[in-house]
Design an enzyme around this catalytic site. Sequence first.
Site: not given
Length: 539
Positions: A211, A268
């Site tokens: 993330d 990401e």
Amino acid sequence: MHDNASGSWWQSAAIYELYVQSFADDGGEDGVPDGVGDLAGVQSRLPYLAKLGIDAIWFTPWYPSPLSDAGYDVADYRDIAPRFGTLAEADTLIAAAHRHGIRTIIDLVPNHCSNQHPWFQAALAAPPGSPERERFWFRPGRGPGGGQPPNNWQSRFGGPAWTRVRDGEWYLHIFAPEQPDFNWGNPEVRAEFEDILRFWFDRGVDGIRIDTAAMLTKDSSLPDLDAALAAPHPYVDRDDVHEIYRSWRAIADSYSADQYGDRVLIGEIWLADTALLARYTRPDELHTVFNFPYLTCPWDAARLRAVIDDTLAQSAPPTWVLSNHDVDRHVSRYGRADTSFDMDNRDHSQPVDLELGTRRARAAALLTMALPGAVYIYQGEELGLWEVDDIPDEKRQDPIWRRTHGADPGRDGARVPLPWSGTEPPFGFSPPHASAPPWLPQPKEWRELTVEAEDRDPASMLELYRAGLRIRREQLTSGQELSWLPAPAGVLDFDRGGMRCIANLSFAPVPLPPGLSVLLTSQPLQAGALPPASTAWLR
Ligand code: NOJ
């Protein structure tokens, strides 16, 4: 599992993003279904996923969390949220998925934790300057009495990126105040995450989605943002973030010889500059990154071709993404007059032509599945779900909506629980004896988009995805390159290993080339021609 001779599994995998709280609700901690999806729900639908034809599941965060940002605020990185189940259930699920030929990718959130994480609680209890506070970014404020935040950074979710604590210091949170940023200059933070990686790899997890991967390291002088414009950004894409991924890659590689094979690291990273993005996939760093330029690209043949060419020119194995839990679902995007997408400027005020959007989404699915590389499928796109933009305000959960006071509609509309069966909500998402309705309300029109309604309907989105993924697996291997063929304006035409893909984004029908047989089309042909907004696969 589906390895093929010309590359490791992750290079050509079809990866299903499973948004746990909205997938299927069979009962959490106490076994009672409560309107929130859980691991038991996933376990019971593994046959559905196997039949869909995916190679891996990416689970969005499944850890204990107070849910200030739908689980991207992690309170314990080594456990499962009670509302989803138990660690033992996760172990069982990982093993059961493997038996179905499906690998498991988990979501790791290293930029920040939850304000309920024991380390942050310890930091709050400890005095300024203590080692406990050194794991985060605590600073005195500016101005009289330190009443102003230490710098001018804004939270990605609206408002200042700093919150003041009782003794007067402030702490940094690039996202919500409940998500304090870790200080990655602190060796304890590094060691902790290396241990967390091993914890999950030891359990048989095949990959990690990272993330906010470009934002972990910060300029420790924490300069104001505008003052720093000419210099490297104080927290995005800093050079030293790459060291972290080198150490993680060494850990992932140390597992590749065991029974499960290659472990994959997926970043990401929202960076528009593909050269900067490419630095994350150097051979000793991450394996792949999500292709967001493809996702945000408007429905336009020339623009899509440019993104495809740019992607294929990179040395990293390509990925293709049409939707995820942070963006407007592409059925809706493609049904608007402006089909582009801007994360920082969501426009739900544009009218949506769902029929056109669905038609284009079908064409986009076949275009995407024909490209060389890995393809991501966000749960529900295989059913043709659209962005739900009429969720009542009191049901909305996204901190973006809350922190912008509704100015940004946020992401709830892409997170509505899946419709499985029946003609009324909860559409089989929860069983009839559930203690609560689905955590976000489902549109009644989704009765036509349930798995039950689409199963065995040859014209459904679900059957298109099943057929597309099957043919992709049987006929396309990761080594085959794409070669463009001459095509009229608005048409993309290429060959991959003898399979021809023609996507008609123009407004006129396109005659099909003679001598080829039709494998699959996203719309019925019209007098042998490919109608507008459709894609054909030929051989
Ligand atoms: C990206 C995740 O996909 C998103 O859902 C989350 O809100 C932010 N990172 C912060 O963790």
